[in-house]
Design a protein around this motif. Structure first.
Motif, PDB file in Angstrom:
ATOM      1  N   MET A  37      29.890  32.304  40.897  1.00  0.00           N
ATOM      2  CA  MET A  37      29.602  31.179  41.781  1.00  0.00           C
ATOM      3  C   MET A  37      30.765  30.185  41.852  1.00  0.00           C
ATOM      4  SD  MET A  37      25.829  30.816  40.107  1.00  0.00           S
ATOM      5  CE  MET A  37      25.685  29.083  40.495  1.00  0.00           C
ATOM      6  N   GLY A  38      31.860  30.504  41.144  1.00  0.00           N
ATOM      7  CA  GLY A  38      33.005  29.601  41.149  1.00  0.00           C
ATOM      8  C   GLY A  38      32.864  28.451  40.180  1.00  0.00           C
ATOM      9  N   GLU A  39      31.956  28.581  39.234  1.00  0.00           N
ATOM     10  CA  GLU A  39      31.724  27.523  38.253  1.00  0.00           C
ATOM     11  C   GLU A  39      32.069  28.037  36.852  1.00  0.00           C
ATOM     12  OE1 GLU A  39      28.044  25.331  38.714  1.00  0.00           O
ATOM     13  OE2 GLU A  39      27.705  26.267  40.667  1.00  0.00           O
ATOM     14  N   GLY A  40      32.026  27.128  35.881  1.00  0.00           N
ATOM     15  CA  GLY A  40      32.325  27.520  34.511  1.00  0.00           C
ATOM     16  C   GLY A  40      33.813  27.711  34.276  1.00  0.00           C
ATOM     17  N   GLU A  41      34.127  28.326  33.138  1.00  0.00           N
ATOM     18  CA  GLU A  41      35.520  28.527  32.753  1.00  0.00           C
ATOM     19  C   GLU A  41      35.813  30.011  32.569  1.00  0.00           C
ATOM     20  OE1 GLU A  41      37.165  24.975  30.085  1.00  0.00           O
ATOM     21  OE2 GLU A  41      35.407  25.929  29.185  1.00  0.00           O
ATOM     22  N   VAL A  42      37.095  30.347  32.629  1.00  0.00           N
ATOM     23  CA  VAL A  42      37.522  31.731  32.431  1.00  0.00           C
ATOM     24  C   VAL A  42      38.805  31.749  31.611  1.00  0.00           C
ATOM     25  CG1 VAL A  42      36.509  32.569  34.588  1.00  0.00           C
ATOM     26  CG2 VAL A  42      38.884  31.765  34.564  1.00  0.00           C
ATOM     27  N   PHE A  43      39.049  32.915  30.996  1.00  0.00           N
ATOM     28  CA  PHE A  43      40.355  33.220  30.438  1.00  0.00           C
ATOM     29  C   PHE A  43      41.123  33.976  31.526  1.00  0.00           C
ATOM     30  CE2 PHE A  43      37.605  33.361  26.567  1.00  0.00           C
ATOM     31  CZ  PHE A  43      38.167  32.275  25.913  1.00  0.00           C
ATOM     32  N   TYR A  44      42.326  33.497  31.846  1.00  0.00           N
ATOM     33  CA  TYR A  44      43.092  34.111  32.938  1.00  0.00           C
ATOM     34  C   TYR A  44      44.573  33.891  32.685  1.00  0.00           C
ATOM     35  CZ  TYR A  44      44.787  34.858  37.759  1.00  0.00           C
ATOM     36  OH  TYR A  44      45.461  35.303  38.879  1.00  0.00           O
ATOM     37  N   LYS A  45      45.315  34.981  32.558  1.00  0.00           N
ATOM     38  CA  LYS A  45      46.765  34.927  32.352  1.00  0.00           C
ATOM     39  C   LYS A  45      47.136  34.048  31.157  1.00  0.00           C
ATOM     40  CE  LYS A  45      48.047  35.963  37.135  1.00  0.00           C
ATOM     41  NZ  LYS A  45      48.777  35.516  38.352  1.00  0.00           N
ATOM     42  N   GLY A  46      46.376  34.228  30.070  1.00  0.00           N
ATOM     43  CA  GLY A  46      46.684  33.503  28.858  1.00  0.00           C
ATOM     44  C   GLY A  46      46.226  32.064  28.841  1.00  0.00           C
ATOM     45  N   ARG A  47      45.502  31.665  29.886  1.00  0.00           N
ATOM     46  CA  ARG A  47      45.033  30.285  29.966  1.00  0.00           C
ATOM     47  C   ARG A  47      43.509  30.243  29.958  1.00  0.00           C
ATOM     48  NH1 ARG A  47      47.179  28.550  35.568  1.00  0.00           N
ATOM     49  NH2 ARG A  47      46.812  30.767  35.978  1.00  0.00           N
ATOM     50  N   ARG A  48      42.965  29.114  29.546  1.00  0.00           N
ATOM     51  CA  ARG A  48      41.536  28.839  29.693  1.00  0.00           C
ATOM     52  C   ARG A  48      41.401  27.782  30.775  1.00  0.00           C
ATOM     53  NH1 ARG A  48      37.151  27.321  24.882  1.00  0.00           N
ATOM     54  NH2 ARG A  48      35.474  26.621  26.284  1.00  0.00           N
ATOM     55  N   ILE A  49      40.909  28.208  31.946  1.00  0.00           N
ATOM     56  CA  ILE A  49      40.914  27.326  33.108  1.00  0.00           C
ATOM     57  C   ILE A  49      39.570  27.384  33.831  1.00  0.00           C
ATOM     58  CG2 ILE A  49      43.407  27.543  33.412  1.00  0.00           C
ATOM     59  CD1 ILE A  49      42.875  29.549  35.679  1.00  0.00           C
ATOM     60  N   GLN A  50      39.414  26.530  34.820  1.00  0.00           N
ATOM     61  CA  GLN A  50      38.211  26.535  35.632  1.00  0.00           C
ATOM     62  C   GLN A  50      38.126  27.823  36.455  1.00  0.00           C
ATOM     63  OE1 GLN A  50      35.686  24.162  35.616  1.00  0.00           O
ATOM     64  NE2 GLN A  50      36.873  23.505  33.823  1.00  0.00           N
ATOM     65  N   ALA A  51      36.946  28.378  36.547  1.00  0.00           N
ATOM     66  CA  ALA A  51      36.758  29.643  37.273  1.00  0.00           C
ATOM     67  C   ALA A  51      37.214  29.523  38.720  1.00  0.00           C
ATOM     68  CB  ALA A  51      35.290  30.065  37.202  1.00  0.00           C
ATOM     69  N   GLU A  52      36.912  28.408  39.341  1.00  0.00           N
ATOM     70  CA  GLU A  52      37.256  28.213  40.746  1.00  0.00           C
ATOM     71  C   GLU A  52      38.767  28.359  40.974  1.00  0.00           C
ATOM     72  OE1 GLU A  52      36.078  25.081  44.322  1.00  0.00           O
ATOM     73  OE2 GLU A  52      36.241  24.357  42.249  1.00  0.00           O
ATOM     74  N   THR A  53      39.554  27.863  40.022  1.00  0.00           N
ATOM     75  CA  THR A  53      41.005  27.942  40.133  1.00  0.00           C
ATOM     76  C   THR A  53      41.489  29.388  40.046  1.00  0.00           C
ATOM     77  OG1 THR A  53      41.216  25.760  39.097  1.00  0.00           O
ATOM     78  CG2 THR A  53      43.182  27.157  39.122  1.00  0.00           C
ATOM     79  N   ALA A  54      40.948  30.136  39.085  1.00  0.00           N
ATOM     80  CA  ALA A  54      41.344  31.537  38.919  1.00  0.00           C
ATOM     81  C   ALA A  54      40.939  32.373  40.136  1.00  0.00           C
ATOM     82  CB  ALA A  54      40.726  32.111  37.658  1.00  0.00           C
ATOM     83  N   LEU A  55      39.730  32.142  40.637  1.00  0.00           N
ATOM     84  CA  LEU A  55      39.279  32.883  41.817  1.00  0.00           C
ATOM     85  C   LEU A  55      40.194  32.605  43.005  1.00  0.00           C
ATOM     86  CD1 LEU A  55      35.390  32.442  41.648  1.00  0.00           C
ATOM     87  CD2 LEU A  55      36.730  34.428  40.951  1.00  0.00           C
ATOM     88  N   ALA A  56      40.579  31.352  43.164  1.00  0.00           N
ATOM     89  CA  ALA A  56      41.444  30.980  44.282  1.00  0.00           C
ATOM     90  C   ALA A  56      42.801  31.667  44.163  1.00  0.00           C
ATOM     91  CB  ALA A  56      41.618  29.464  44.327  1.00  0.00           C
ATOM     92  N   GLU A  57      43.338  31.745  42.947  1.00  0.00           N
ATOM     93  CA  GLU A  57      44.632  32.400  42.747  1.00  0.00           C
ATOM     94  C   GLU A  57      44.575  33.882  43.102  1.00  0.00           C
ATOM     95  OE1 GLU A  57      46.891  31.760  39.190  1.00  0.00           O
ATOM     96  OE2 GLU A  57      46.212  29.680  38.993  1.00  0.00           O
ATOM     97  N   GLU A  58      43.402  34.493  42.946  1.00  0.00           N
ATOM     98  CA  GLU A  58      43.239  35.910  43.265  1.00  0.00           C
ATOM     99  C   GLU A  58      42.666  36.136  44.662  1.00  0.00           C
ATOM    100  OE1 GLU A  58      44.125  38.619  41.650  1.00  0.00           O
ATOM    101  OE2 GLU A  58      44.944  37.582  39.888  1.00  0.00           O
ATOM    102  N   GLY A  59      42.490  35.044  45.425  1.00  0.00           N
ATOM    103  CA  GLY A  59      41.981  35.163  46.789  1.00  0.00           C
ATOM    104  C   GLY A  59      40.511  35.524  46.875  1.00  0.00           C
TER     105      GLY A  59
END
Length: 491
Positions: free
Chosen positions: A155-177
């Motif tokens: 849903m674009g909420e919460g946090e994720v591990f992405y490219k060695g970072r712990r960031i907001q899910a919405e940000t990671a989803l946006a980076e991957e389109g």
């Protein structure tokens, strides 16, 4: 690696988790998913009363929800159930959760749209891994709290591990389109009403335990050489007459590891019998292998199981509220694995004692280069004993506990996720104990003469010495334990 909902193996999971294999979806099975989804849409349109589609949840199952609010119902479900606390699961476990949930939904009994499964797979392939707190699951009604944190990411909420970072899910989803998904009827419940947190943790724990169990035998073989152990105890005939295949195979591996060694002895050559921690390696380690085989069987069943509620059959003609979300099979398996791996540490610690105690061998006291002035491996045994004691408390079965929840609607729960988490911790502790045995065994064979070792143990010794140098003077041994532990995990 293609998922079908029915054929996932531990080998497949290993490839996705550790070899970063790309995951694809069997298109034929997506057709089954589409049929299940049409059944849900029909239920909503006809205002049929079906749990979780247009009713509340748990004790609220008798509360009918107006058709205009079924989407809001799913959103509220995920928000209210995202109550996980504590440190997050290791990232590899989060990756496993995505894979197992996608595989379960692909079976076609859950009523989700194909896009839900496709997005889970996209997250795996993009290495976007939800941050999922470890604590908060009762292991029945599924892993509600942990899996809600997974569902938030879609849903674009919460946090994720992405490219060695712990960031907001919405940000990671946006980076991957990727665009956030709005959950439709039944989809929130389908995402969280399952056993994928405990099973994912269990799978990662099992894969580490299996690898460690093999290493434990090679380390034990080196210990036998360091103590001039009696090879006769591993004679094939001894183990065939007992009949356990795992015991027979363990003895076979021990014979192979020690083949050609000039450091082993025969009955009566130095002593008539060895202590149990040496003589009974096939019996004890073999029994642990029996448990690991049991655990593997249960995990591979659960990985391919439909575990949410309700389940949709016959294109929607039959929708049944059952209890496949109950984690008891995995809870019992994890508790069993806790005991089996703890025993590998128990017997290893006794071998460590035999390596360092001058009353039990003819080696320098505590393997010290200068006994008295230097303590050598004296406190290494202390650390091993402490870890073994901790394992004994962690090995207490979680599955015998149950606390009723949801106003006593959910009056028996499995605590399977606790069992899986504790199993994983026991494995980490046991690896440290075996690292200590390795350090002591390498020192002991040096005193005996490494040129007299078998080819296999000498090769292992030489690799180990690249990680931990010989003890020629007291030093900060915790660093050696950490290095040896990491090597046993990754080598």
């Amino acid at each position: 690696m293609k998922i079908t909902g029915n054929s996932l193996t531990l080998t497949d999971v290993y490839q996705v988790l550790y070899d970063q294999a790309t995951v694809t979806i069997c298109k034929d099975h997506l057709q089954l998913v589409e049929k299940g989804r049409k059944a849900v849409d029909k239920i909503v349109q006809e205002s049929q009363v079906v749990y979780g589609i247009n009713t509340g949840f748990g004790k609220f199952s008798d509360v009918l929800i107006n058709v205009d609010y079924v989407k809001e119902l799913q959103l509220n479900l995920i928000h209210s159930h995202a109550c996980g606390v504590g440190d997050p699961f290791p990232e590899v476990v989060s990756r496993a959760m995505l894979l197992l949930r996608a595989n379960a939904l692909l079976k076609g009994y859950s009523g989700v749209r194909p896009i839900i499964i496709e997005r889970l797979v996209e997250l795996i392939n993009a290495k976007i891994h939800p941050v999922v707190p470890q604590q908060g699951s009762l292991g029945a009604s599924g892993d509600l709290a942990p899996l809600s944190h997974l569902a938030l990411v879609l849903m674009g909420e919460g946090e994720v591990f992405y490219k060695g970072r712990r960031i907001q899910a919405e940000t990671a989803l946006a980076e991957e389109g990727m665009m956030p998904i709005s959950l439709h009827a039944k989809e929130g419940l389908a995402l969280i009403n399952g056993t994928q947190a405990m099973t994912a943790m269990g799978v990662v724990a099992y894969l580490e335990a299996e690898k460690l169990a093999y290493k434990s035998e090679l380390i034990a073989a080196m210990t036998i050489e360091g103590l001039n152990g009696i090879i006769d105890a591993f004679d094939e005939d001894v183990h065939i007459v007992r009949g356990y295949p795992q015991q027979i195979e363990t003895a076979k591996r021990m014979r192979a590891y020690l083949s050609g060694s000039r450091l082993t002895t025969r009955q009566g050559e130095i002593r008539v019998q060895d202590a149990y921690s040496l003589r009974c390696i096939p019996q004890v380690h073999g029994a642990s292998w029996q448990v690991l085989d049991y655990v593997k069987e249960k995990l591979e069943i659960e990985m391919n199981a439909a575990t949410d509620n309700p389940l949709i059959f016959n294109d929607g003609d039959k929708v049944i509220s059952g209890g496949n979300f109950h984690g008891q099979p995995i809870a019992l398996a994890m508790d069993f694995m806790k005991i089996a791996v703890a025993e590998l540490a128990n017997i290893s610690e006794r071998r460590i004692e035999r390596l360092v105690n001058p009353q039990l061998n003819d080696l320098p006291p505590f393997l010290s280069p200068e006994p008295g002035l230097q303590s050598g491996a004296m406190i290494l045994q202390y650390s091993a004993a402490s870890l073994v004691s901790e394992n004994k408390t962690l090995a207490h079965p979680a599955s015998v506990d149950s606390i009723p929840s949801s106003a006593n609607q959910e009056d028996h729960v499995s605590m399977g996720t606790i069992a899986a988490r504790h199993a994983y911790q026991i494995i980490q502790n046991t690896r440290k104990v075996l690292a200590i045995e390795l350090i002591c065994a390498m020192q002991a064979v040096e005193y005996r003469g490494i040129e007299n070792m078998s080819n296999k143990t000498r090769s292992f010794y030489q690799a180990g010495r690249m990680i931990v140098p010989s003890i020629i003077k007291d030093r900060i041994f915790s660093k050696d334990i950490e290095k040896a532990t990491e090597w046993l995990k990754n080598a």
